[in-house]
Design a protein around this motif. Structure first.
Motif, PDB file in Angstrom:
ATOM      1  N   TYR A 202       0.876  -1.170   0.000  1.00  0.00           N
ATOM      2  CA  TYR A 202       0.000   0.000   0.000  1.00  0.00           C
ATOM      3  C   TYR A 202       0.911   1.217   0.000  1.00  0.00           C
ATOM      4  O   TYR A 202       1.866   1.287   0.789  1.00  0.00           O
ATOM      5  N   GLY A 203       0.659   2.129  -0.905  1.00  0.00           N
ATOM      6  CA  GLY A 203       1.502   3.325  -0.961  1.00  0.00           C
ATOM      7  C   GLY A 203       2.900   3.048  -1.477  1.00  0.00           C
ATOM      8  O   GLY A 203       3.836   3.786  -1.172  1.00  0.00           O
ATOM      9  N   VAL A 204       3.052   1.974  -2.252  1.00  0.00           N
ATOM     10  CA  VAL A 204       4.368   1.560  -2.742  1.00  0.00           C
ATOM     11  C   VAL A 204       4.330   1.467  -4.272  1.00  0.00           C
ATOM     12  O   VAL A 204       3.414   0.859  -4.825  1.00  0.00           O
ATOM     13  N   THR A 205       5.302   2.083  -4.941  1.00  0.00           N
ATOM     14  CA  THR A 205       5.364   1.917  -6.399  1.00  0.00           C
ATOM     15  C   THR A 205       6.097   0.644  -6.763  1.00  0.00           C
ATOM     16  O   THR A 205       5.757  -0.036  -7.734  1.00  0.00           O
ATOM     17  N   SER A 206       7.159   0.330  -5.978  1.00  0.00           N
ATOM     18  CA  SER A 206       8.061  -0.743  -6.394  1.00  0.00           C
ATOM     19  C   SER A 206       9.082  -0.994  -5.294  1.00  0.00           C
ATOM     20  O   SER A 206       9.182  -0.234  -4.334  1.00  0.00           O
TER      21      SER A 206
ATOM     22  N   SER B  10       4.704   5.421  -3.283  1.00  0.00           N
ATOM     23  CA  SER B  10       3.874   6.167  -4.234  1.00  0.00           C
ATOM     24  C   SER B  10       3.346   7.436  -3.584  1.00  0.00           C
ATOM     25  O   SER B  10       2.924   8.355  -4.274  1.00  0.00           O
ATOM     26  N   VAL B  11       3.372   7.470  -2.272  1.00  0.00           N
ATOM     27  CA  VAL B  11       3.051   8.710  -1.565  1.00  0.00           C
ATOM     28  C   VAL B  11       4.345   9.487  -1.362  1.00  0.00           C
ATOM     29  O   VAL B  11       5.431   8.907  -1.362  1.00  0.00           O
ATOM     30  N   THR B  12       4.219  10.795  -1.231  1.00  0.00           N
ATOM     31  CA  THR B  12       5.392  11.619  -0.934  1.00  0.00           C
ATOM     32  C   THR B  12       5.180  12.231   0.444  1.00  0.00           C
ATOM     33  O   THR B  12       4.256  13.016   0.643  1.00  0.00           O
ATOM     34  N   PHE B  13       6.026  11.853   1.382  1.00  0.00           N
ATOM     35  CA  PHE B  13       5.903  12.397   2.734  1.00  0.00           C
ATOM     36  C   PHE B  13       6.226  13.886   2.713  1.00  0.00           C
ATOM     37  O   PHE B  13       6.987  14.360   1.867  1.00  0.00           O
ATOM     38  N   SER B  14       5.639  14.616   3.660  1.00  0.00           N
ATOM     39  CA  SER B  14       5.848  16.066   3.668  1.00  0.00           C
ATOM     40  C   SER B  14       7.277  16.418   4.051  1.00  0.00           C
ATOM     41  O   SER B  14       7.758  17.500   3.741  1.00  0.00           O
ATOM     42  N   SER B  15       7.966  15.515   4.741  1.00  0.00           N
ATOM     43  CA  SER B  15       9.395  15.702   5.044  1.00  0.00           C
ATOM     44  C   SER B  15       9.980  14.322   5.337  1.00  0.00           C
ATOM     45  O   SER B  15       9.246  13.330   5.398  1.00  0.00           O
ATOM     46  N   ALA B  16      11.291  14.271   5.512  1.00  0.00           N
ATOM     47  CA  ALA B  16      11.932  12.988   5.822  1.00  0.00           C
ATOM     48  C   ALA B  16      11.832  12.647   7.300  1.00  0.00           C
ATOM     49  O   ALA B  16      12.389  11.644   7.756  1.00  0.00           O
TER      50      ALA B  16
ATOM     51  N   THR C  31      11.856  11.395   1.393  1.00  0.00           N
ATOM     52  CA  THR C  31      10.402  11.571   1.355  1.00  0.00           C
ATOM     53  C   THR C  31       9.734  10.558   0.437  1.00  0.00           C
ATOM     54  O   THR C  31       8.521  10.380   0.491  1.00  0.00           O
ATOM     55  N   THR C  32      10.525   9.884  -0.406  1.00  0.00           N
ATOM     56  CA  THR C  32       9.931   8.939  -1.357  1.00  0.00           C
ATOM     57  C   THR C  32      10.520   7.528  -1.275  1.00  0.00           C
ATOM     58  O   THR C  32      10.075   6.651  -2.018  1.00  0.00           O
ATOM     59  N   THR C  33      11.475   7.310  -0.394  1.00  0.00           N
ATOM     60  CA  THR C  33      12.100   5.977  -0.319  1.00  0.00           C
ATOM     61  C   THR C  33      12.547   5.619   1.105  1.00  0.00           C
ATOM     62  O   THR C  33      12.801   6.512   1.922  1.00  0.00           O
ATOM     63  N   ALA C  34      12.687   4.327   1.347  1.00  0.00           N
ATOM     64  CA  ALA C  34      13.334   3.835   2.571  1.00  0.00           C
ATOM     65  C   ALA C  34      14.201   2.648   2.168  1.00  0.00           C
ATOM     66  O   ALA C  34      13.728   1.736   1.482  1.00  0.00           O
ATOM     67  N   VAL C  35      15.459   2.680   2.558  1.00  0.00           N
ATOM     68  CA  VAL C  35      16.386   1.607   2.210  1.00  0.00           C
ATOM     69  C   VAL C  35      16.558   0.697   3.420  1.00  0.00           C
ATOM     70  O   VAL C  35      16.865   1.172   4.517  1.00  0.00           O
ATOM     71  N   VAL C  36      16.351  -0.591   3.201  1.00  0.00           N
ATOM     72  CA  VAL C  36      16.457  -1.564   4.285  1.00  0.00           C
ATOM     73  C   VAL C  36      17.605  -2.524   3.989  1.00  0.00           C
ATOM     74  O   VAL C  36      17.727  -3.023   2.868  1.00  0.00           O
ATOM     75  N   LEU C  37      18.434  -2.745   4.994  1.00  0.00           N
ATOM     76  CA  LEU C  37      19.567  -3.666   4.856  1.00  0.00           C
ATOM     77  C   LEU C  37      19.379  -4.843   5.798  1.00  0.00           C
ATOM     78  O   LEU C  37      19.025  -4.667   6.962  1.00  0.00           O
ATOM     79  N   ALA C  38      19.609  -6.044   5.283  1.00  0.00           N
ATOM     80  CA  ALA C  38      19.623  -7.247   6.122  1.00  0.00           C
ATOM     81  C   ALA C  38      21.019  -7.849   6.044  1.00  0.00           C
ATOM     82  O   ALA C  38      21.589  -7.965   4.954  1.00  0.00           O
ATOM     83  N   GLU C  39      21.575  -8.200   7.196  1.00  0.00           N
ATOM     84  CA  GLU C  39      22.920  -8.777   7.202  1.00  0.00           C
ATOM     85  C   GLU C  39      23.065  -9.772   8.344  1.00  0.00           C
ATOM     86  O   GLU C  39      22.316  -9.739   9.317  1.00  0.00           O
ATOM     87  N   THR C  40      24.047 -10.623   8.194  1.00  0.00           N
ATOM     88  CA  THR C  40      24.314 -11.608   9.237  1.00  0.00           C
ATOM     89  C   THR C  40      25.133 -10.964  10.339  1.00  0.00           C
ATOM     90  O   THR C  40      25.624  -9.837  10.200  1.00  0.00           O
ATOM     91  N   ALA C  41      25.275 -11.699  11.442  1.00  0.00           N
ATOM     92  CA  ALA C  41      26.055 -11.180  12.556  1.00  0.00           C
ATOM     93  C   ALA C  41      27.495 -10.914  12.137  1.00  0.00           C
ATOM     94  O   ALA C  41      28.169 -10.045  12.689  1.00  0.00           O
ATOM     95  N   ALA C  42      27.968 -11.651  11.134  1.00  0.00           N
ATOM     96  CA  ALA C  42      29.348 -11.463  10.671  1.00  0.00           C
ATOM     97  C   ALA C  42      29.469 -10.289   9.701  1.00  0.00           C
ATOM     98  O   ALA C  42      30.550  -9.982   9.217  1.00  0.00           O
ATOM     99  N   GLY C  43      28.340  -9.650   9.417  1.00  0.00           N
ATOM    100  CA  GLY C  43      28.393  -8.471   8.565  1.00  0.00           C
ATOM    101  C   GLY C  43      28.239  -8.759   7.087  1.00  0.00           C
ATOM    102  O   GLY C  43      28.538  -7.892   6.255  1.00  0.00           O
ATOM    103  N   THR C  44      27.776  -9.955   6.744  1.00  0.00           N
ATOM    104  CA  THR C  44      27.563 -10.275   5.338  1.00  0.00           C
ATOM    105  C   THR C  44      26.139  -9.907   4.936  1.00  0.00           C
ATOM    106  O   THR C  44      25.180 -10.364   5.567  1.00  0.00           O
ATOM    107  N   ASP C  45      26.010  -9.084   3.899  1.00  0.00           N
ATOM    108  CA  ASP C  45      24.677  -8.740   3.402  1.00  0.00           C
ATOM    109  C   ASP C  45      23.990 -10.015   2.936  1.00  0.00           C
ATOM    110  O   ASP C  45      24.608 -10.871   2.307  1.00  0.00           O
TER     111      ASP C  45
END
Lengths: 200, 226
Positions: free
Chosen positions: B147-151, B165-171, B198-212
Motif C-alpha cells: 500500500y503506498g508503494v510503487t516498487s 507512491s506517496v510523498t511524505f511532507s518531510s523525511a 520523502t519517497t524511499t526507505a532503504v532496508v539492509l539485512a545482514e548476518t552477525a558477521a556483517g555479510t549482506d
C-alpha cells in the motif's frame, strides 16, 4: 517484468513494480491516494515538487494514481523517473537468472544492457564471504571448545575442526582465486571441509 | 465520543434557542432512550421545524429528558444556510442522523475531532495509521502485498529500497523494517534502515558477521505526515 538499471557505482538495481501500483496507474484509484479527496492529490503534487520532481511529472504521477490512464510501460516509466533517475542503462526484462551468491558482482554491459558477473568483483565477494564465514565458524567453535574444557570433557573433534579452520592456506587460495576464470571455478575453491557448504 | 442512534425521532414542544426537552416518539420511530442513548453522552442530532432544519452535536440527559444543542454544524433558517440555532416554534421534531462530508485530511491529521465521521478515503491520514507498507521477497523478485508503494529496488544482496507512491511532507517520519527468514545456517540476522527520503526507505539485512544477506521476505511500514 522488471526494470534493470545500473547505479552510479556500477551496482545493478533490479526494480519490481508493485502490482497494486500498476493497477492503480493503469485503471485508477484503489485507495493508493484517496480519489475523492482532490485536495489530497493537490498536496501530494506539491510534496512531489518540493521533493525535487518536475511539476509536469508530479502532476502526471499523482493524476495517474487517482484516475489511472497509463499503460504498463507508462507505469514503469513513472517508477523509473521517480526512483531510478540517477541510474543508467534501463532495461525491461524478466528476473535475472545469474548466480545470486555473487549478487554484488552483477554488472550491466553499458552498450548492450546485458547482465554478467564481473570476475574482479566476484573475487571480492568470495573473499568477503570467506572471511565472514571463517570468523563466524571460529567464534562458534572456540566457544564450544572452551565450554567443553571447562566442563571437564575436552572435545577432540571440535578442536580438530578448529585446527582445520586455521589450516586454510589463504596464500594458496589467493593464487587460486586469481586464476579462476568463472564464478563456477571460484565457487569450487570454497573450503567446504572446514567451512561447510556455501550458504550466505 | 459522538454517537448515532438507530431510528430515533421525537417531538419537542420547546420554544427558543436553548436546550430541547424531548417529548414522545414520532410514529414508527423510537425515543432516544429506547434507541440506547446514554446519559451525558453527545449525539449528532437533526431538528426539523417547519421548513427549517438544524443539525449538530448535542448532549443527551436522561433526567428531563433533554438534549443540549452544543455545536451547530449546519442550519437553514428561512432559506438562509449557516450555523445559527433555530428559534423553535414548539412543534419541531428531533432525530439522530448522519452528518455529510466526514473528516477531511486536515481533520484526520490533527486527530482530535470527536464530532465527525471518517470515510475510507481519508482514514489513513490519522497519525496512527500507516501511510505505506509492504511485503516482498528477500531478493525483491515479487512484491507480495503493498500500500503506498510503487516498487521495490534490490540494489545488492540484502539491500532493498522501498519506493513510495506517496510523498511524505518531510523525511521526518518513521519506517519500521522487518524480515522473515525460514532457512538455516544464519544466526542473529540484523536488519535496519540505512536511508530515508520523502519517497524511499532503504532496508539492509545482514548476518552477525556483517555479510549482506537475502532473507525469505522483507517487510516495511511507514508512519508520518503526508
Amino acid at each position: 517484468m522488471y526494470i534493470i538499471s545500473s547505479a552510479a557505482d556500477g551496482m545493478v538495481n533490479v526494480t519490481t513494480p508493485a502490482p497494486k501500483f500498476m493497477a492503480a496507474v493503469t485503471q485508477g484509484g484503489f485507495g493508493q491516494i484517496p480519489g475523492a479527496e482532490m485536495k489530497t492529490a493537490q498536496s501530494q503534487i506539491e510534496n512531489s515538487i518540493k521533493a525535487g520532481f518536475d511539476p509536469d511529472f508530479s502532476s502526471r504521477f499523482v493524476t495517474a494514481l487517482v484516475v489511472g490512464g497509463e499503460t504498463d510501460a507508462g507505469g514503469r516509466d513513472l517508477i523509473r523517473i521517480r526512483h531510478l533517475y540517477q541510474n543508467t542503462n534501463h532495461q525491461v526484462q524478466s528476473f535475472p537468472t545469474l548466480d545470486r551468491w555473487f549478487r554484488d558482482a552483477w554488472r550491466q554491459d553499458a552498450a548492450t544492457g546485458v547482465l554478467y558477473i564481473d570476475m574482479v568483483a566476484a573475487r571480492l565477494v568470495f573473499a568477503k564471504k570467506l572471511i565472514a564465514a571463517k570468523g563466524e565458524q571460529a567464534s562458534v567453535l572456540i566457544s564450544r571448545i572452551e565450554t567443553a574444557i571447562l566442563a571437564g570433557a575436552p572435545d577432540a573433534a571440535l578442536e580438530a575442526a578448529h585446527q582445520a579452520l586455521k589450516d586454510i592456506d589463504l596464500n594458496a587460495l589467493a593464487g587460486q582465486m586469481a586464476a579462476a576464470n568463472s564464478p563456477a571455478e571460484l565457487s569450487s575453491l570454497w573450503p567446504a571441509s572446514a567451512l561447510g557448504v556455501m550458504t550466505v | 465520543m459522538t454517537l448515532l442512534l438507530n431510528r430515533a425521532r421525537m417531538t419537542t414542544s420547546t420554544t427558543g434557542t436553548g436546550t430541547v426537552t424531548l417529548g414522545a416518539a414520532v410514529t414508527r420511530f423510537a425515543t432516544f432512550g429506547e434507541a440506547g442513548a446514554v446519559n451525558a453522552t453527545a449525539y449528532i442530532y437533526l431538528i426539523e421545524d417547519g421548513n427549517d432544519f438544524e443539525t449538530g452535536v448535542g448532549t443527551y440527559t436522561s433526567a428531563g429528558t433533554t438534549l443540549s444543542r452544543d455545536t451547530v454544524v449546519l442550519s437553514k433558517i428561512a432559506g438562509v444556510a449557516g450555523t445559527s440555532k433555530i428559534d423553535l416554534s414548539g412543534s419541531a421534531t428531533v432525530s439522530s442522523t448522519l452528518l455529510a462530508g466526514g473528516a477531511t485530511q486536515a481533520v484526520q491529521e490533527t486527530g482530535t475531532a470527536t464530532t465527525t465521521f471518517v470515510t475510507p478515503g481519508v482514514q489513513h491520514f490519522h497519525p496512527s495509521a500507516a501511510k505505506a507498507w509492504g511485503k516482498c521477497a528477500g531478493n525483491a523478485s515479487t512484491v507480495d502485498a503493498s500500500y503506498g508503494v510503487t516498487s521495490v529496488t534490490n540494489g545488492a544482496a540484502g539491500i532493498n529500497t522501498w519506493n513510495w507512491s506517496v510523498t511524505f511532507s518531510s523525511a521526518e517520519y518513521g519506517a519500521i523494517p522487518g524480515v522473515l527468514f525460514g532457512g538455516s545456517g544464519v544466526s542473529n540476522l540484523a536488519h535496519y534502515i540505512t536511508s530515508l527520503t520523502t519517497t524511499t526507505a532503504v532496508v539492509l539485512a545482514e548476518t552477525a558477521a556483517g555479510t549482506d544477506f537475502d532473507p525469505t521476505s522483507h517487510f516495511i511500514s511507514a508512519f508520518g505526515d503526508l
